[in-house]
Design an enzyme around this catalytic site. Structure first.
Site, PDB file in Angstrom:
ATOM      1  N   ASP A 207       0.827  -1.203   0.000  1.00 39.00           N
ATOM      2  CA  ASP A 207       0.000   0.000   0.000  1.00 39.00           C
ATOM      3  C   ASP A 207       0.872   1.269   0.000  1.00 39.00           C
ATOM      4  OD1 ASP A 207      -2.830   0.990   0.450  1.00 39.00           O
ATOM      5  OD2 ASP A 207      -1.836   1.948   2.141  1.00 39.00           O
ATOM      6  N   GLU A 255      14.111 -15.561   0.774  1.00 39.61           N
ATOM      7  CA  GLU A 255      14.368 -16.644   1.735  1.00 39.61           C
ATOM      8  C   GLU A 255      13.432 -17.814   1.481  1.00 39.61           C
ATOM      9  OE1 GLU A 255      13.626 -14.832   5.542  1.00 39.61           O
ATOM     10  OE2 GLU A 255      15.353 -13.487   5.344  1.00 39.61           O
TER      11      GLU A 255
HETATM   12  C1  GLC Z   1      -4.157   3.070  -0.643  1.00 42.43           C
HETATM   13  C2  GLC Z   1      -5.423   2.262  -0.539  1.00 42.43           C
HETATM   14  C3  GLC Z   1      -6.530   3.162  -0.123  1.00 42.43           C
HETATM   15  C4  GLC Z   1      -6.179   3.795   1.220  1.00 42.43           C
HETATM   16  C5  GLC Z   1      -4.823   4.484   1.171  1.00 42.43           C
HETATM   17  C6  GLC Z   1      -4.316   4.797   2.541  1.00 42.43           C
HETATM   18  O1  GLC Z   1      -4.233   4.032  -1.646  1.00 42.43           O
HETATM   19  O2  GLC Z   1      -5.675   1.600  -1.750  1.00 42.43           O
HETATM   20  O3  GLC Z   1      -7.747   2.486  -0.039  1.00 42.43           O
HETATM   21  O4  GLC Z   1      -7.150   4.738   1.557  1.00 42.43           O
HETATM   22  O5  GLC Z   1      -3.857   3.649   0.587  1.00 42.43           O
HETATM   23  O6  GLC Z   1      -3.945   3.624   3.195  1.00 42.43           O
END
Ligand code: GLC
Ligand code: CA
Length: 587
Positions: A207, A255
Site C-alpha cells: 500500500d 528466503e
Molecule cells: C491506498 C489504498 C486506499 C487507502 C490508502 C491509505 O491508496 O488503496 O484504499 O485509503 O492507501 O492507506
C-alpha cells in the site's frame, strides 16, 4: 489458470482477483463480510478461472479507512474471523490452485496500534515517539501545524496531541505515518512479511509504496512544506531512498521457495514505476493508466505503450487494472459522458458528489464498453487485476445516502476537492437474486437489509450465526437483483459467463506460451480511421497468432484475417466489428 503451483514465475501473467473482505461475503450474518465467506466462494473463484486472490486488509482495525488503518499486522480482525480461518482459506485456495496475496500497509499504522499508543503515553522527546513523525508546532504556543502539508483526505497533514506536539498523517488523522528511518519500524515489517510468508501466503500488495521515505530534515520544515527539498525532489513522495527499503524486503522474499512476490501500489510517473517493479525490489508495480483512461483509443494506446516499456526496463511484467476499491466502477465510468478533464475521473466524481443526478449514466453503453475493455485487457501480456464484482458487471452505487457512507474521504475531501468517496464500489456483492430484500422504508430504491441481502449474509454450513443478525454494512440497491451471481451463472450471455469464457481462453491460448511480445496492427492497415482502434497481435498456443481488435470509433472496422474466437458483442452481418465492440481472431 496456471498449472504449476511451484513455478517461481506464476505471477508474471496471472489474473489476480481483488477481494475487499468486508463486502465480499458474510458467513455469520453480522452484516460484515468475513474470511469464512471467502472460503465459501473458493469454488466460484476457481470456476471464474483466476490464478490468485489479493485480500484487502482483514486485520484488526477501527475502520477509519476501510481497514487501511491497521491495529495489528499479524492478526485477523475478530469480526472477520481468526488466524485459523485464515489458514483454512489458504488451504482451500491452494487446493484449487489459487494463490493468496495479502495487503501490507507500511506507510502508516492505526492510531490504536501498539507503537502509537506507546508513543502517546511516553510523551515528547521519548524514543517511542521516534517511530512516528512528531514535531513541535509553529506560533507562540505551538498552536500552528509545523507546516502547510495537506492530507490526501483533505485538511492539514498534521494533528496535535494533548501535550502539544503534532504528528504527521498523509491520510486520515487515525493513520499516523511511520518513521522509516527507525530500526524498530523496519524490523517490525520484516517480521510481518515473514509471519504471513510462513503461513503460506504467496505474495504481498504494498500500500502507498511510494511514500515511506521522507525528507524532513534537509531544510526547515516550513520551507519543505512548499514542496521541494534541498535536493529538488518532493520531500514526501517517490523519494529514491525508498528503494533501499524494498531491496531489503527482496532479501526476505528470497528466503522462500518459491520466492515471495510483491506488487507496489505507487502512484508515480510512468518513468519511475520500473524502479518499484525491479527484480531487486518488489517485482511488480500497478500500472494505473488503464484505470485512469477515458474511453479513447489514444489514451489506451499510450497506457499500453508505457506499461510495456516499464516492464521491459524493470525486467518485470506489465499490469492492467480497470477498477479497484479506490475508483468508481468502470462500467459506470464508460457509460458517462467522456470529456477531457484536468484530473482523471473528474466527471465521474462530480456525478457521484451529486448522487448520480447530474449526468446520464448510459448503462447499456457502459456494459458494452466494459465487455470490449475486458477483451483488450485479457489479450495483453502481463498480469490483470480484477476487482470483486466487476465480473458481475456491477455499476457504481451513486445514490448511497450520505449518512450511510463509511469512507473518510466523504467526510473530508480528497486532494482538496469535495468528493462523495469510494463506498459506491464497496457495496456488498449480490450472490443470489432470490434473497431479495423488501424496499427500505428510508429509500425505496434500496433494500431493507433486515429482510434479505442478495445472499451476501447467507448462512454457511458449520459457521455459527451471530446473536444479532444485521443488515449489510453498506446498503444494497434493489437493482442489484439483476446482477446476482446465480442469475448470471444460468445465462450464457451474462457478464459473468463472458468473464469465465475470456479467462479460460486466455489461460488456454496466451498464458502457456510465456511469450510476452506484442505487435501493433496499425489502423490504416485494418481499414480503420487513425485513433479509431486498439489492435494488436500476440503469439499464441500451437504456433498460431491471436489478433485483438477494439473499435472505439463511430463506424464499423473490417475484421482482420483469421477465425473469430470471441467477440464482446454482435458483429455486423459482414463480420466487421461495430462501435464499442472488440473481438479476438486466431490464425
Ligand atoms: C491506498 C489504498 C486506499 C487507502 C490508502 C491509505 O491508496 O488503496 O484504499 O485509503 O492507501 O492507506
Ligand atoms: Ca460476518
Amino acid at each position: 489458470m496456471i498449472s504449476d503451483m511451484n513455478a517461481s514465475d506464476w505471477w508474471k501473467q496471472a489474473v489476480v482477483y481483488q477481494v475487499y473482505p468486508r463486502s465480499f461475503r458474510d458467513a455469520n450474518g453480522d452484516g460484515i463480510g468475513d474470511i469464512r465467506g471467502v472460503v465459501s466462494k473458493i469454488d466460484y473463484l476457481a470456476q471464474l478461472g483466476v490464478d490468485a486472490i489479493w485480500l484487502s486488509p482483514f486485520y484488526p482495525s477501527e475502520l477509519a479507512d476501510g481497514g487501511y488503518d491497521v491495529i495489528d499486522y499479524r492478526d485477523v480482525d475478530p469480526r472477520l474471523g481468526t488466524l485459523g480461518d485464515f489458514d483454512d482459506l489458504v488451504a482451500a485456495a491452494h487446493a484449487t490452485g489459487i494463490k493468496v496475496i495479502v495487503d501490507i500497509v507500511p506507510n502508516h499504522t492505526s492510531n490504536k496500534h501498539r507503537f502509537f499508543q506507546e508513543a502517546l503515553a511516553a510523551g515528547p522527546g521519548s524514543p517511542a515517539r521516534e517511530r512516528y513523525i512528531f514535531r513541535p508546532g509553529r506560533g507562540e504556543a505551538g498552536e500552528l501545524p509545523p507546516n502547510e502539508w495537506k492530507s490526501s483526505f483533505g485538511g492539514s497533514a498534521w494533528e496535535r496531541v494533548d501535550d502539544g506536539e503534532w504528528y504527521l498523517h498523509l491520510f486520515a488523522p487515525e493513520q499516523p505515518d511511520l518513521n522509516w528511518k527507525h530500526p524498530d519500524v523496519r524490523a517490525e515489517f520484516e517480521r510481518t512479511l515473514r509471519f504471513w510468508a510462513d503461513r503460506g501466503v504467496d505474495g504481498f500488495r504494498i500500500d502507498v509504496a511510494h511514500a515511506l521515505a521522507k525528507d524532513l530534515d534537509s531544510l526547515p520544515l516550513e520551507e519543505l512544506g512548499r514542496g521541494r527539498g534541498a535536493d529538488g525532489l518532493d520531500p514526501l513522495w517517490d523519494r529514491p531512498e525508498v528503494h533501499e527499503i524494498y531491496r531489503s524486503w527482496r532479501r526476505v522474499f528470497n528466503e522462500y521457495e518459491p520466492a515471495r512476490f510483491a506488487v507496489a501500489e505507487a502512484w508515480v510517473v510512468p518513468e519511475h514505476q520500473r524502479y518499484y517493479a525491479s527484480t531487486e525490489e518488489l517485482g511488480q508495480v500497478f500500472n494505473f493508466e488503464f484505470a485512469k483512461a477515458g474511453w479513447r483509443a489514444e489514451d489506451f494506446r499510450r497506457a499500453i505503450e508505457e506499461g510495456l516499456a516499464c516492464a521491459e526496463l524493470s525486467g518485470s511484467t506489465s499490469t492492467w487494472v480497470l477498477s479497484n476499491h479506490d475508483v468508481p466502477r468502470h462500467p459506470s465510468r464508460f457509460g458517462l459522458p467522456q470529456v477531457a478533464a484536468r484530473v482523471h475521473h473528474q466527471l465521474a466524481n462530480d456525478w457521484l458528489l451529486r448522487d448520480g443526478a447530474t449526468y446520464v449514466e448510459d448503462r447499456a453503453l457502459g456494459a458494452r464498453r466494459a465487455r470490449a475493455a475486458l477483451l483488450m485487457e485479457m489479450g495483453l501480456p502481463g498480469s490483470v487485476y480484477i476487482y470483486q464484482g466487476e465480473e458481475l458487471g456491477l455499476f457504481e452505487v451513486a445514490t448511497i445516502p450520505w449518512d450511510r457512507l463509511e469512507d473518510p474521504q466523504a467526510r473530508r475531501t480528497a486532494h482538496g476537492d469535495a468528493v462523495k468517496g469510494r463506498d459506491g464500489c464497496r457495496v456488498p456483492l449480490p450472490w443470489s437474486a432470490s434473497d431479495k430484500p423488501a424496499p427500505a422504508r428510508w429509500d425505496e430504491t434500496f433494500g431493507d437489509g433486515a429482510t434479505g441481502s442478495f445472499g451476501f449474509s447467507a448462512p454457511v454450513a458449520g459457521v455459527p450465526r451471530t446473536d444479532a443478525p444485521s443488515a449489510p454494512h453498506l446498503p444494497q440497491p434493489l437493482w442489484y437483483a439483476d446482477f446476482a451471481a446465480d442469475v448470471q451463472e444460468a445465462d450464457p450471455s451474462s457478464m459473468l459467463s463472458f468473464y469465465r469464457r475470456v479467462l479460460a481462453l486466455r489461460s488456454e491460448l496466451l498464458a502457456p506460451t510465456g511469450d510476452l511480445s506484442l505487435t501493433w496492427m496499425e489502423p490504416e492497415a485494418l481499414g480503420a480511421q487513425p485513433d479509431q482502434v486498439i489492435a494488436f497481435e500476440r503469439p499464441c498456443a500451437d504456433g498460431k497468432t491471436l489478433a485483438c481488435v477494439v473499435n472505439f470509433g463511430a463506424t464499423d472496422v473490417p475484421a482482420p484475417a483469421g477465425q473469430l474466437l470471441v467477440a464482446s458483442g454482435d458483429l455486423a452481418p459482414d463480420g466487421s466489428i461495430p462501435t464499442d465492440t472488440a473481438a479476438w481472431f486466431v490464425c
